[in-house]
Design an enzyme around this catalytic site. Structure first.
Site, short mmCIF file in Angstrom:
data_model
loop_
_atom_site.label_atom_id
_atom_site.label_comp_id
_atom_site.label_asym_id
_atom_site.label_seq_id
_atom_site.Cartn_x
_atom_site.Cartn_y
_atom_site.Cartn_z
N HIS A 306 3.45 -5.78 -4.73
CA HIS A 306 4.46 -6.11 -5.73
C HIS A 306 4.43 -5.06 -6.81
O HIS A 306 3.34 -4.57 -7.15
CB HIS A 306 4.18 -7.49 -6.33
CG HIS A 306 5.35 -8.06 -7.03
ND1 HIS A 306 5.64 -7.75 -8.34
CD2 HIS A 306 6.34 -8.88 -6.60
CE1 HIS A 306 6.76 -8.37 -8.68
NE2 HIS A 306 7.21 -9.06 -7.65
N ASP A 363 7.31 -13.93 -1.06
CA ASP A 363 8.03 -14.01 0.21
C ASP A 363 7.12 -14.20 1.41
O ASP A 363 7.59 -14.45 2.51
CB ASP A 363 8.85 -12.73 0.41
CG ASP A 363 10.01 -12.68 -0.55
OD1 ASP A 363 10.59 -13.75 -0.80
OD2 ASP A 363 10.32 -11.59 -1.05
N1 ACO Z 1 2.04 -2.40 3.30
C1 ACO Z 1 1.31 -1.26 3.36
N2 ACO Z 1 1.14 -0.42 2.31
C2 ACO Z 1 1.75 -0.76 1.14
C3 ACO Z 1 2.51 -1.93 1.01
C4 ACO Z 1 2.65 -2.76 2.15
N3 ACO Z 1 3.36 -3.87 2.07
N4 ACO Z 1 3.01 -2.01 -0.23
C5 ACO Z 1 2.56 -0.92 -0.88
N5 ACO Z 1 1.79 -0.16 -0.04
C6 ACO Z 1 1.07 1.06 -0.40
C7 ACO Z 1 2.01 2.26 -0.48
O1 ACO Z 1 2.12 2.92 0.76
C8 ACO Z 1 1.35 3.09 -1.55
O2 ACO Z 1 0.24 3.73 -0.96
P1 ACO Z 1 -0.23 5.20 -1.49
O3 ACO Z 1 -0.68 4.96 -2.92
O4 ACO Z 1 -1.32 5.60 -0.57
O5 ACO Z 1 0.99 6.08 -1.39
C9 ACO Z 1 0.77 2.06 -2.52
O6 ACO Z 1 0.55 0.88 -1.72
C10 ACO Z 1 1.70 1.71 -3.68
O7 ACO Z 1 2.95 1.28 -3.13
P2 ACO Z 1 4.38 1.61 -3.76
O8 ACO Z 1 5.41 1.51 -2.68
O9 ACO Z 1 4.30 2.88 -4.54
O10 ACO Z 1 4.51 0.42 -4.78
P3 ACO Z 1 5.85 -0.06 -5.44
O11 ACO Z 1 5.47 -0.78 -6.67
O12 ACO Z 1 6.82 1.07 -5.55
O13 ACO Z 1 6.46 -1.08 -4.35
C11 ACO Z 1 6.90 -3.02 -3.09
C12 ACO Z 1 6.32 -2.44 -4.40
C13 ACO Z 1 8.32 -2.45 -2.85
C14 ACO Z 1 7.02 -4.52 -3.23
C15 ACO Z 1 5.96 -2.63 -1.92
O14 ACO Z 1 4.68 -3.19 -2.13
C16 ACO Z 1 6.52 -3.08 -0.55
O15 ACO Z 1 7.30 -2.36 0.05
N6 ACO Z 1 6.11 -4.31 -0.08
C17 ACO Z 1 6.66 -4.82 1.16
C18 ACO Z 1 8.03 -5.41 0.91
C19 ACO Z 1 8.00 -6.72 0.15
O16 ACO Z 1 7.22 -7.60 0.45
N7 ACO Z 1 8.89 -6.85 -0.84
C20 ACO Z 1 9.04 -8.08 -1.63
C21 ACO Z 1 8.61 -7.85 -3.05
S1 ACO Z 1 8.66 -9.39 -3.93
C22 ACO Z 1 10.28 -9.60 -4.32
O17 ACO Z 1 11.06 -8.72 -4.48
C23 ACO Z 1 10.71 -10.95 -4.41
#
Ligand code: ACO
Length: 427
Positions: A306, A363
């Site tokens: 998140h 979610d």
């Molecule tokens: N699975 C694997 N790796 C992940 C995940 C995941 N679900 N989420 C983040 N990471 C990793 C990224 O690859 C990144 O790694 P790095 O530092 O080695 O490059 C690090 O964790 C940080 O992730 P970001 O994408 O930079 O974090 P951001 O804050 O931009 O994204 C997000 C947050 C979009 C929710 C992300 O965690 C994600 O895509 N999760 C899966 C989708 C999801 O569940 N979305 C619902 C969010 S809740 C809502 O909107 C109601």
């Protein structure tokens, strides 16, 4: 604490005031940055940018706290119903009995749409995703309610609010009825808001409508948990569109489109699809954990991570408990619940996830409950939109009442410098 922050650039110092929120969050107020220093800030994804001061929702991502207007989400999910929470979010206080009764009745009065809307719905193919249809129908409402809201009139604002709270469930339910080839219907004003929504979605033309109370209670709770989440992607979209003084319905329609994406509200659909895929693949959660960690693989563990929560999402905690209860009460056994629990356990013990503070979000378990309640996967994000509606309205109202300026970020241009134009023949 110092009341200003100092920026030093190119040998010059600039002072900026700091704003401290009720919960001691501190923001450097850079309104005068460009005027005084000729600089802007660069923050793709607005990870460090506060777009407004807001008195609606507080969340602390490190401590896993979420409050609406000061009330803990745990208390609201346990003790209030969805319309009480909607009133609280929009108007700032929990309603008295009289206020709630008036609010409920005013919404009921608006729980129908112009019959001509049916023709618009008719134009969509049955294969259309309900979120796309819902965004379009919400936008189409403007055509049937063309006078824009006079935001200086509380009465006008109130009328627009009860109108959309009344009509939105009809449109949402119809997106499902269209998919299921069921006749379009209206609700029953003797039913509560959530039961009425459920009836509109699932009533069969040849059967007396009946529903288990556990289903309605679970739905009510899910809607409350989704009702607001401060400046997330869809809410910021609603505020951004509304900041141009586009009307409430137009702003909401844009918010629905933003919510649809799988990185935002669309994740609830993506989670169930992922869990199903793991099940069909033999249930090897470890294999998918490896895929999620592999930077060459686009696979992400949906429902994990998140932007703000770097600890347990408090909504996920409530929903996980609720998933166990609802499945038990309804006697539903869902093998993907076990896969979800297995994945969660592995992730919470895995270095990659621990280091990046990736926890289950709202979610991760909501889709499992929706499925147990008989809601088709393609409707999951519509359910999220139904829950988020009061939050969007509250944020739009706050933004307009505070007379916030039009949202218009800057950029750092990195394209070509001036080039001489070459006529077509000499390129
Ligand atoms: N699975 C694997 N790796 C992940 C995940 C995941 N679900 N989420 C983040 N990471 C990793 C990224 O690859 C990144 O790694 P790095 O530092 O080695 O490059 C690090 O964790 C940080 O992730 P970001 O994408 O930079 O974090 P951001 O804050 O931009 O994204 C997000 C947050 C979009 C929710 C992300 O965690 C994600 O895509 N999760 C899966 C989708 C999801 O569940 N979305 C619902 C969010 S809740 C809502 O909107 C109601």
């Amino acid at each position: 604490m110092s009341k200003t922050a100092t920026l030093e650039f190119d040998g010059k110092k600039y002072e900026f005031p700091v704003t401290v929120g009720t919960e001691n969050e501190i923001g450097i107020d850079i309104k005068k940055l460009r005027g005084e220093a000729g600089l802007i800030t660069l923050d793709p994804g607005y990870k460090n940018t506060g777009s407004c001061e807001s008195a609606i929702t507080f969340l602390d991502g490190e401590k896993g706290i979420l409050r609406y207007r000061g009330y803990a989400i745990e208390d609201l999910a346990e003790k209030a119903d969805f319309l009480e929470v909607a009133y609280l979010l929009i108007f700032g206080e929990l309603p008295t009995k009289e206020q709630l009764s008036k609010f409920t009745n005013d919404i009921k009065e608006q729980s129908h749409v112009d019959e001509e809307m049916k023709k618009i719905l008719d134009g969509f193919p049955k294969s259309a995703h309900p979120m796309g249809v819902l965004a379009s129908l919400t936008s189409a409402l403007i055509a049937f309610n063309p006078s824009s809201v006079d935001v200086s009139s509380e009465e006008d604002m109130y009328k627009a609010i009860v109108k959309i709270l009344g009509k939105f469930p009809v449109l949402a339910a119809w997106t499902l009825r269209k998919k299921n080839s069921l006749p379009l219907n209206y609700g029953d004003e003797d039913l509560g808001y959530v039961e009425n929504l459920h009836k509109m979605m699932f009533e069969k033309p040849n059967k007396t409508y009946k529903v288990d109370k556990a289903v309605i209670d679970a739905l009510d709770k899910l809607l409350i948990l989704h009702a607001d989440h401060e400046q997330n992607c869809s809410t910021s979209t609603v505020r951004m569109v509304g900041s141009s003084h586009a009307g409430l319905f137009a702003s909401l329609s844009a918010g629905i489109s933003a919510l649809w994406g799988p990185l935002h509200g669309g994740a609830n659909q993506a989670v169930i699809e992922m869990l199903e895929r793991i099940k069909e693949d033999g249930g090897d959660t470890h294999k998918f954990m490896q895929k999620a960690k592999d930077k060459e693989d686009p696979f992400r563990l949906m429902g994990f991570g998140h932007r703000v929560y770097k600890n347990f999402d408090p909504r996920a905690k409530i929903i996980k408990k609720s998933a166990d209860e609802v499945l038990g009460q309804l006697g539903v056994e869902d093998p993907v619940l076990d896969i979800a629990k297995g994945l969660e356990k592995e992730a919470l013990e895995d270095d990659y996830f621990v280091k990046r503070k990736l926890y289950p979000n709202v979610d991760f378990y909501s889709g499992i409950i929706y499925r147990a309640l008989g809601i088709p996967v393609e409707m999951f994000t519509v359910m999220f939109a139904l829950g988020r509606l009061p939050g969007w309205i509250a944020q739009w109202r706050e933004m307009r009442l505070k007379k916030e300026p039009i949202g218009r970020p800057r950029q750092i241009y990195v394209g070509e410098s001036h080039r001489e134009f070459k006529p077509l023949g000499s390129r």
